[in-house]
Scaffold this motif. Sequence first.
Motif, mmCIF file in Angstrom:
data_model
loop_
_atom_site.group_PDB
_atom_site.id
_atom_site.type_symbol
_atom_site.label_atom_id
_atom_site.label_comp_id
_atom_site.label_asym_id
_atom_site.label_seq_id
_atom_site.Cartn_x
_atom_site.Cartn_y
_atom_site.Cartn_z
ATOM 1 N N LEU A 110 28.212 24.438 -21.092
ATOM 2 C CA LEU A 110 26.852 24.693 -21.569
ATOM 3 C C LEU A 110 26.442 26.145 -21.395
ATOM 4 O O LEU A 110 25.393 26.552 -21.864
ATOM 5 N N GLY A 111 27.256 26.908 -20.673
ATOM 6 C CA GLY A 111 26.909 28.309 -20.437
ATOM 7 C C GLY A 111 25.851 28.504 -19.375
ATOM 8 O O GLY A 111 25.263 29.579 -19.284
ATOM 9 N N ILE A 112 25.588 27.475 -18.545
ATOM 10 C CA ILE A 112 24.526 27.582 -17.538
ATOM 11 C C ILE A 112 25.006 28.345 -16.308
ATOM 12 O O ILE A 112 24.369 29.289 -15.846
ATOM 13 N N THR A 113 26.134 27.919 -15.747
ATOM 14 C CA THR A 113 26.630 28.543 -14.525
ATOM 15 C C THR A 113 28.141 28.359 -14.445
ATOM 16 O O THR A 113 28.798 28.113 -15.466
ATOM 17 N N ILE A 114 28.682 28.483 -13.248
ATOM 18 C CA ILE A 114 30.125 28.386 -13.024
ATOM 19 C C ILE A 114 30.396 27.049 -12.337
ATOM 20 O O ILE A 114 29.752 26.735 -11.325
ATOM 21 N N ALA B 44 21.748 32.264 -12.732
ATOM 22 C CA ALA B 44 22.554 31.309 -11.975
ATOM 23 C C ALA B 44 23.987 31.756 -11.721
ATOM 24 O O ALA B 44 24.561 31.441 -10.672
ATOM 25 N N ILE B 45 24.603 32.468 -12.656
ATOM 26 C CA ILE B 45 26.032 32.767 -12.481
ATOM 27 C C ILE B 45 26.295 33.804 -11.397
ATOM 28 O O ILE B 45 27.415 33.896 -10.885
ATOM 29 N N ILE B 46 25.275 34.604 -11.038
ATOM 30 C CA ILE B 46 25.501 35.660 -10.045
ATOM 31 C C ILE B 46 24.690 35.460 -8.774
ATOM 32 O O ILE B 46 24.700 36.312 -7.890
ATOM 33 N N ALA B 47 23.965 34.329 -8.668
ATOM 34 C CA ALA B 47 23.237 34.014 -7.438
ATOM 35 C C ALA B 47 24.239 33.695 -6.335
ATOM 36 O O ALA B 47 25.180 32.924 -6.529
ATOM 37 N N VAL C 152 24.747 26.575 -4.099
ATOM 38 C CA VAL C 152 23.800 27.439 -4.821
ATOM 39 C C VAL C 152 23.813 27.084 -6.307
ATOM 40 O O VAL C 152 22.758 26.890 -6.935
ATOM 41 N N ARG C 153 25.000 26.975 -6.872
ATOM 42 C CA ARG C 153 25.116 26.691 -8.305
ATOM 43 C C ARG C 153 24.682 25.261 -8.632
ATOM 44 O O ARG C 153 24.103 25.010 -9.695
ATOM 45 N N LYS C 154 24.936 24.335 -7.723
ATOM 46 C CA LYS C 154 24.488 22.960 -7.939
ATOM 47 C C LYS C 154 22.970 22.911 -8.015
ATOM 48 O O LYS C 154 22.389 22.243 -8.894
ATOM 49 N N PHE C 155 22.295 23.620 -7.120
ATOM 50 C CA PHE C 155 20.830 23.680 -7.138
ATOM 51 C C PHE C 155 20.334 24.251 -8.467
ATOM 52 O O PHE C 155 19.438 23.691 -9.112
ATOM 53 N N CYS C 156 20.911 25.377 -8.881
ATOM 54 C CA CYS C 156 20.486 26.039 -10.130
ATOM 55 C C CYS C 156 20.750 25.144 -11.333
ATOM 56 O O CYS C 156 19.889 25.011 -12.216
#
Length: 390
Positions: free
Chosen positions: A256-260, A302-305, A327-331
Motif C-alpha cells: 500500500l506504500g504506507i510503511t515498511i 511512517a517509513i522513517i519514524a 513503531v511501524r505497527k502503530f503508524c
Amino acid sequence: MPHSTAAPSNIVITPLKHSPSSNVKFGAEISGIDLNHVSDFEFSILREAIYKHELVIFKSQKALTPTNHFNFVHRFDPEAEAVHGHGTIETVKKTWKGEKSLLAANSTYCIPEAPGVRLVAAGYQGEDHYGLKDVNFITSTTINTHADPPTKADIDEGFTRFGRWHIDCAMYNLEPPLITALRCLKLPNGPPQTIRWDDGSGTEMKGVRPGLTAFYSCEQLYEMLSEDEKAIVDNSMVQYAPHPYQWISKAKQDSLGITIPQGQGAELPISSMPPFDESKVKTYPMVWRNPVTNKPAFMVHAIIAQKLFLKPSPDGEVKVVDNVDEVRKFCFNIMRRMIEPENILIAPYEEGDVAVWNNRGMEHTFIEYPESYGPRMMHQVNIAASFPPS
C-alpha cells in the motif's frame, strides 16, 4: 454542490467536484491569476485558499518561469533560507561508503536557472529541458521498492500501486516545508490504469489517468480517530532517524506504500551510517495544526519514524517505543483506515497546471505507469521551513 467564489482581481476559486461515493473533503481549482505576477493582496487570498482547501490546482500556468515558481513558494515562509526542502542537490547526491540514500537511488536534477526547483520526471526530457541537456530520467519503480512487488507485466498491462505515501521533508537538520508546488509540464499518454491494493482485500481504483499524484488529507485522518486515539496522538511525539533516507535505503515498502513491513530488519546500523549531530535529529508532535483553520492533522512520516513517545494525556506517563517494528505497527494501524478509494484523490491537474498543497497537512504518492506511455515532466518546489511544526 460546489460553487465558485470570485475574489477581487479576477481570482476564481472553485471547489473540486467529487463523486457521490467519495469521502474526499478537500481540493479546489483556482483561475484568473498568473503566478508570475501576484500582488501582496492576491497572495493573501491564495494563501488562505490553499490552507482552507488543503490542495489547489492553479489552472493555465504554462508561462510560469522556474524562478517565479520558486519565488512564489518562498513567499509562504520569507524567513526561510532559499533552499529546497531536502537541501542542495549536492547534499542529496552524497554517498556514504559508496552507498546512496533512498532520495538519490534514481535520477536527481535541479533546474539550472533556479536550483531550488527539482525535476520530478520519467523518461527522456528532450535535448534541452530548461538548461538540462539530453536527460533520460530514471524514476522509482515499485518493482524495486516494494517487498512483494508487482511484475513488469502487471505494470505494462496497466495495473499499478501507490508508490510511497509521504510528506516532503528531510526530517534531519532541516524543518519540514510548509507548502509544495508541483508544476505539470507534460503527462504520459496511455490508457487509464487500475491501482491495486494487493493486500488480500481485492480493493482497486479503476480509470486512473497516468502520470498523476494521489493525495489524502491528514486532517480527515485525525477526524477518523477514536477519542482514545486522539488523546494519545494529541500528547505524543515521534523521533526520526538520523540521516533517515540513508537509514532505510535497503528497506522495502508494503504493497500500500504506507510503511515498511515488520520483521525486515533492513535498516542500516549506526556503525554503517554517516556521522550525525544529535542536535539535528528531529522529534516532533504527532499532531500539527493548520495555520489558517487551526484544524489538527495526524502527521507522521511512517517509513522513517524511529521512536515514539506515547502519552495518553498531558500529565500521563510517557511510554517509549523504540522497537522499530512496533513503531511501524502503530503508524500502520492509524494510517491504514485512510487508504481506501473513497478517501483518496487522484489530483486532476493537466499540462500547464500547478498543484499546490499544505505539506504539513497532507500525504501524497507517485503512481507508476508503463514506460511505453512516454515521458512525464514536472517541476517541484518546496523549501525547508524557518520554524518547526506545532
